[in-house]
Design an enzyme around this catalytic site. Sequence first.
Site, PDB file in Angstrom:
ATOM      1  N   ARG A  13       0.858  -1.184   0.000  1.00  0.00           N
ATOM      2  CA  ARG A  13       0.000   0.000   0.000  1.00  0.00           C
ATOM      3  C   ARG A  13       0.895   1.235   0.000  1.00  0.00           C
ATOM      4  NH1 ARG A  13      -5.192  -1.276   0.438  1.00  0.00           N
ATOM      5  NH2 ARG A  13      -5.788  -3.158   1.564  1.00  0.00           N
TER       6      ARG A  13
ATOM      7  N   ASN B  72      -8.920   1.455  -5.920  1.00  0.00           N
ATOM      8  CA  ASN B  72      -9.170   2.893  -6.076  1.00  0.00           C
ATOM      9  C   ASN B  72      -7.934   3.760  -5.897  1.00  0.00           C
ATOM     10  OD1 ASN B  72     -11.915   3.304  -6.820  1.00  0.00           O
ATOM     11  ND2 ASN B  72     -12.463   2.337  -4.887  1.00  0.00           N
ATOM     12  N   GLY B  73      -7.188   3.521  -4.805  1.00  0.00           N
ATOM     13  CA  GLY B  73      -5.993   4.337  -4.556  1.00  0.00           C
ATOM     14  C   GLY B  73      -4.982   4.181  -5.679  1.00  0.00           C
TER      15      GLY B  73
ATOM     16  N   THR C 210     -10.217  -5.818  -6.840  1.00  0.00           N
ATOM     17  CA  THR C 210     -10.532  -5.608  -5.423  1.00  0.00           C
ATOM     18  C   THR C 210     -11.719  -6.466  -5.009  1.00  0.00           C
ATOM     19  OG1 THR C 210     -11.416  -4.125  -3.726  1.00  0.00           O
ATOM     20  CG2 THR C 210     -11.814  -3.449  -5.967  1.00  0.00           C
TER      21      THR C 210
ATOM     22  N   ASP D 241     -13.584  -5.544  -2.823  1.00  0.00           N
ATOM     23  CA  ASP D 241     -14.614  -4.577  -2.410  1.00  0.00           C
ATOM     24  C   ASP D 241     -15.606  -4.253  -3.535  1.00  0.00           C
ATOM     25  OD1 ASP D 241     -13.297  -4.523  -0.039  1.00  0.00           O
ATOM     26  OD2 ASP D 241     -12.410  -2.535  -0.296  1.00  0.00           O
TER      27      ASP D 241
ATOM     28  N   GLY E  64     -14.700  -4.511   3.961  1.00  0.00           N
ATOM     29  CA  GLY E  64     -15.371  -3.457   3.218  1.00  0.00           C
ATOM     30  C   GLY E  64     -15.531  -2.256   4.131  1.00  0.00           C
TER      31      GLY E  64
ATOM     32  N   ARG F 259     -21.962 -14.425  19.577  1.00  0.00           N
ATOM     33  CA  ARG F 259     -20.552 -14.618  19.246  1.00  0.00           C
ATOM     34  C   ARG F 259     -20.246 -13.852  17.960  1.00  0.00           C
ATOM     35  NH1 ARG F 259     -20.878 -16.480  23.611  1.00  0.00           N
ATOM     36  NH2 ARG F 259     -20.140 -18.504  24.381  1.00  0.00           N
TER      37      ARG F 259
HETATM   38  O1  F6P Z   1      -9.355  -2.998  -0.201  1.00  0.00           O
HETATM   39  C1  F6P Z   1      -9.496  -4.332   0.072  1.00  0.00           C
HETATM   40  C2  F6P Z   1      -9.538  -4.590   1.549  1.00  0.00           C
HETATM   41  O2  F6P Z   1      -9.576  -5.981   1.697  1.00  0.00           O
HETATM   42  C3  F6P Z   1     -10.668  -3.924   2.325  1.00  0.00           C
HETATM   43  O3  F6P Z   1     -11.889  -4.587   2.222  1.00  0.00           O
HETATM   44  C4  F6P Z   1     -10.128  -3.918   3.714  1.00  0.00           C
HETATM   45  O4  F6P Z   1     -10.725  -2.894   4.479  1.00  0.00           O
HETATM   46  C5  F6P Z   1      -8.663  -3.666   3.507  1.00  0.00           C
HETATM   47  O5  F6P Z   1      -8.370  -4.122   2.204  1.00  0.00           O
HETATM   48  C6  F6P Z   1      -7.746  -4.352   4.488  1.00  0.00           C
HETATM   49  O6  F6P Z   1      -6.450  -3.951   4.215  1.00  0.00           O
HETATM   50  P1  F6P Z   1      -5.123  -4.616   4.773  1.00  0.00           P
HETATM   51  O7  F6P Z   1      -4.891  -5.889   4.005  1.00  0.00           O
HETATM   52  O8  F6P Z   1      -4.078  -3.597   4.484  1.00  0.00           O
HETATM   53  O9  F6P Z   1      -5.349  -4.891   6.209  1.00  0.00           O
END
Ligand code: F6P
Length: 365
Positions: free
Chosen positions: A81, A119-120, A141, A143, A186, A282
């Site tokens: 990232r 997106n980023g 993604t 998402d 998400g 739970r």
């Molecule tokens: O963007 C994909 C995603 O899986 C999101 O759904 C989630 O919020 C995020 O990445 C988690 O990111 P990381 O793998 O950096 O913890």
Amino acid sequence: MAKRKIGILTSGGDCPGLNATIRAVMLAGVREFGGDGVEFTGIYDGFHGLVHNECKMIESGDSEGLLRLLTQGGTFLGTKRTPHKKMEVVEEDGIDKVAAMKKTYSDLGLDCLLVLGGNGSHKTANLLSQKGLNVVGLPKTIDNDIWGSDVTFGFHTALEIGTEALDRIHTTACSHKRAIVVEIMGNKAGWLALYTGIAGGSDAILLPEIPYNCDKLLQFARKRADAGAPYSIIVVSEGALDDREVLLKKKELKKARMEAGVVNTTAKIVKMLEEEAGIETRSFVPGHMLRGGTPSAKDRLLSTQFGVRAFELIKSEKYGYTVAKKGDTIIENRLEDMAGKKRLVEADDEMVKVARSIGISFGDS
Ligand code: F6P
């Protein structure tokens, strides 16, 4: 004709189908130009590798290796990232990242750069395109929130995994007569939670796009219990908030959660159901499991379609676009039109209406 040199990177969170997409681009490229007419350079760990010139030629003649890519989860190039907002900021290391990426691109003699990302990553792809690089994007993604595309690769596999998890949760929830809160990834977009919740037969789905009301959710849970429902499954999208929390700034939300002794929405719902509705509850968080493993057949098909279209764009030197799917048609959208936008669940989305019609609660009515 001079050899085409194509740089490929995968950026942001991984998902199933990244390798399958790269395979399709390579197969289409070699078929069109022959093994000597095209060269693929894999750039490691997303834009980080482009900044630091960390890359390696990918062997396009290794048909067995390419076949393995079809089924292999994750990304063989690695990913990272690299926040878009920091791309034009010179940090402590003193590196001008955009200049460094342009230099790597030119040192490698690339004709174009393929960016497989969410997106980023598309924002940075657009930035590089505006800085004069030949860029083609590919939307990945779990998402499923890329603007201008009905679907992204990775989503379908994650949906299958989430649905299987829910299927298994039902039996244990039923045996113990409990509520189980299942958190689905998400943060801003609730597509995966929405689809998983419907496919997995959940009773309630909480989404970032539809703020829930604590009293209404409690009422729903109590009513189910009073009506004799032996158990309840509540799917919570990671970023779901209640109607008061949505009004808070990030810091205020953190403080409110600290005061309430809950770390996130999942924990909050568990506490609420136990303490206020008296329902034994739970939680289960499939988390990164949703992103792991081999892509589903549907994602392999989509990856192959997307990879082939990306190659067609490269072949016709149509740069500054990302591949997308609308209905049954593969299309391309201009990076500058889609970068910075998100595809979110609308309150009147067809699937939201379907869910409401079969009695699934969104905790808002
Ligand atoms: O963007 C994909 C995603 O899986 C999101 O759904 C989630 O919020 C995020 O990445 C988690 O990111 P990381 O793998 O950096 O913890």
